[in-house]
Design a protein around this motif. Sequence first.
Motif, PDB file in Angstrom:
ATOM      1  N   VAL A 106       0.833  -1.207   0.000  1.00  0.00           N
ATOM      2  CA  VAL A 106       0.000   0.000   0.000  1.00  0.00           C
ATOM      3  C   VAL A 106       0.872   1.263   0.000  1.00  0.00           C
ATOM      4  O   VAL A 106       0.473   2.305  -0.525  1.00  0.00           O
ATOM      5  N   LEU A 107       2.070   1.165   0.578  1.00  0.00           N
ATOM      6  CA  LEU A 107       2.950   2.331   0.662  1.00  0.00           C
ATOM      7  C   LEU A 107       3.464   2.786  -0.706  1.00  0.00           C
ATOM      8  O   LEU A 107       3.999   3.888  -0.829  1.00  0.00           O
ATOM      9  N   PHE A 120      -0.483  25.281  -1.981  1.00  0.00           N
ATOM     10  CA  PHE A 120      -0.127  23.988  -2.542  1.00  0.00           C
ATOM     11  C   PHE A 120      -1.334  23.476  -3.317  1.00  0.00           C
ATOM     12  O   PHE A 120      -2.474  23.631  -2.868  1.00  0.00           O
ATOM     13  N   LEU A 121      -1.088  22.839  -4.444  1.00  0.00           N
ATOM     14  CA  LEU A 121      -2.180  22.262  -5.227  1.00  0.00           C
ATOM     15  C   LEU A 121      -2.200  20.758  -4.998  1.00  0.00           C
ATOM     16  O   LEU A 121      -1.280  20.048  -5.388  1.00  0.00           O
ATOM     17  N   GLY A 122      -3.246  20.274  -4.343  1.00  0.00           N
ATOM     18  CA  GLY A 122      -3.311  18.874  -3.939  1.00  0.00           C
ATOM     19  C   GLY A 122      -2.653  18.677  -2.587  1.00  0.00           C
ATOM     20  O   GLY A 122      -1.897  19.538  -2.112  1.00  0.00           O
ATOM     21  N   PHE A 123      -2.954  17.569  -1.934  1.00  0.00           N
ATOM     22  CA  PHE A 123      -2.366  17.292  -0.628  1.00  0.00           C
ATOM     23  C   PHE A 123      -0.849  17.396  -0.714  1.00  0.00           C
ATOM     24  O   PHE A 123      -0.222  16.712  -1.516  1.00  0.00           O
ATOM     25  N   PRO A 124      -0.227  18.239   0.118  1.00  0.00           N
ATOM     26  CA  PRO A 124       1.208  18.520  -0.031  1.00  0.00           C
ATOM     27  C   PRO A 124       2.151  17.497   0.601  1.00  0.00           C
ATOM     28  O   PRO A 124       3.203  17.856   1.113  1.00  0.00           O
ATOM     29  N   VAL A 181       1.530  12.488   8.946  1.00  0.00           N
ATOM     30  CA  VAL A 181       0.688  11.292   8.925  1.00  0.00           C
ATOM     31  C   VAL A 181       1.345  10.167   9.714  1.00  0.00           C
ATOM     32  O   VAL A 181       0.703   9.503  10.549  1.00  0.00           O
ATOM     33  N   ALA A 182       2.640   9.944   9.489  1.00  0.00           N
ATOM     34  CA  ALA A 182       3.360   8.869  10.194  1.00  0.00           C
ATOM     35  C   ALA A 182       3.359   9.107  11.696  1.00  0.00           C
ATOM     36  O   ALA A 182       3.172   8.168  12.486  1.00  0.00           O
ATOM     37  N   ILE A 195      -6.310   5.347   5.660  1.00  0.00           N
ATOM     38  CA  ILE A 195      -5.868   6.744   5.737  1.00  0.00           C
ATOM     39  C   ILE A 195      -4.739   6.998   4.741  1.00  0.00           C
ATOM     40  O   ILE A 195      -4.715   8.029   4.053  1.00  0.00           O
ATOM     41  N   VAL A 196      -3.802   6.080   4.657  1.00  0.00           N
ATOM     42  CA  VAL A 196      -2.682   6.223   3.720  1.00  0.00           C
ATOM     43  C   VAL A 196      -3.191   6.293   2.286  1.00  0.00           C
ATOM     44  O   VAL A 196      -2.755   7.143   1.489  1.00  0.00           O
ATOM     45  N   VAL A 197      -4.120   5.417   1.935  1.00  0.00           N
ATOM     46  CA  VAL A 197      -4.666   5.417   0.575  1.00  0.00           C
ATOM     47  C   VAL A 197      -5.428   6.712   0.305  1.00  0.00           C
ATOM     48  O   VAL A 197      -5.302   7.317  -0.774  1.00  0.00           O
ATOM     49  N   ALA A 198      -6.211   7.154   1.290  1.00  0.00           N
ATOM     50  CA  ALA A 198      -7.014   8.371   1.108  1.00  0.00           C
ATOM     51  C   ALA A 198      -6.132   9.589   0.850  1.00  0.00           C
ATOM     52  O   ALA A 198      -6.399  10.389  -0.059  1.00  0.00           O
ATOM     53  N   PHE A 199      -5.070   9.744   1.641  1.00  0.00           N
ATOM     54  CA  PHE A 199      -4.188  10.887   1.439  1.00  0.00           C
ATOM     55  C   PHE A 199      -3.396  10.756   0.132  1.00  0.00           C
ATOM     56  O   PHE A 199      -3.038  11.767  -0.480  1.00  0.00           O
ATOM     57  N   SER A 200      -3.127   9.522  -0.284  1.00  0.00           N
ATOM     58  CA  SER A 200      -2.454   9.330  -1.573  1.00  0.00           C
ATOM     59  C   SER A 200      -3.319   9.857  -2.709  1.00  0.00           C
ATOM     60  O   SER A 200      -2.843  10.546  -3.619  1.00  0.00           O
ATOM     61  N   LEU A 201      -4.610   9.538  -2.663  1.00  0.00           N
ATOM     62  CA  LEU A 201      -5.535  10.022  -3.685  1.00  0.00           C
ATOM     63  C   LEU A 201      -5.673  11.539  -3.617  1.00  0.00           C
ATOM     64  O   LEU A 201      -5.843  12.212  -4.645  1.00  0.00           O
ATOM     65  N   ALA A 202      -5.597  12.088  -2.391  1.00  0.00           N
ATOM     66  CA  ALA A 202      -5.767  13.530  -2.202  1.00  0.00           C
ATOM     67  C   ALA A 202      -4.668  14.333  -2.888  1.00  0.00           C
ATOM     68  O   ALA A 202      -4.864  15.526  -3.170  1.00  0.00           O
ATOM     69  N   VAL A 203      -3.526  13.714  -3.154  1.00  0.00           N
ATOM     70  CA  VAL A 203      -2.453  14.409  -3.872  1.00  0.00           C
ATOM     71  C   VAL A 203      -2.934  14.861  -5.253  1.00  0.00           C
ATOM     72  O   VAL A 203      -2.546  15.923  -5.752  1.00  0.00           O
TER      73      VAL A 203
END
Length: 232
Positions: A106-107, A130-134, A140-141, A157-165
């Motif tokens: 997942v990482l 910033f454009l998208g999750f910075p 997060v860690a 949570i990791v996947v959600a923030f990845s998509l938020a980028v």
Amino acid sequence: MTVRQRAVAWSVHLFTGLGLVAAAWIAVLIVRGGDNSFRAAFGLMWLATLIDAVDGTFAKMARVGEVLPGFDGRRLDDIIDFQTYTSLPLLLIWRAGILPGGWSWVLLFPLLASAFGFSRVAAKTDDGYFLGFPSYWNIVAFYLYTLAWPRAVNAAIVVAFSLAVFVPIRYLYPSRTALLRPLTVGLGLAWGAAVLYAIFHLNTVPHVLVVASLAFPVYYVGLSLFLHLRRG
């Protein structure tokens, strides 16, 4: 340009480079593993963030772009930031066993997402966002480690923030976004102090303090979303 101006400019770049020294030390600590090593790694991530927060001001004061036009300080800054904000925090998440067993793959999502995020020309907008999750994977860690939520929740949570980028929401750049800058910077300083205290007392810090410190990230995301929606 005078010798003194060049020396000052190179000193600023050297100061920025200290973030890379911190990154090397963080990597050693993560590989070593254990609560004490992870606490020290988070402390160095905090220090690297502080360096990143102030080196731009020093660069402007020293006019490094004019004095040393052949050296790209922003590229150096991005190289270090990718280590201290993305790859090393993700390594810590893996090493600390924060995700469910067998879910380490997942990482790859945040690693690749952040690489694309860092590479976008519009990653930082001209008007100070910033454009998208910075890619604040260090934050997060820290929370995933200290709050010890269920591992499946951590993975989500990791996947959600990845998509938020990739979602083109404009996030505050605390030192550059003009709107409510004094309030944001003030709250950020208080939050940074609380996080530093929690890092130094990682095994004994009251759970409620860590939860309370989430108020600033919630404020940060909430204000960013409000401004995004207001722009339409």
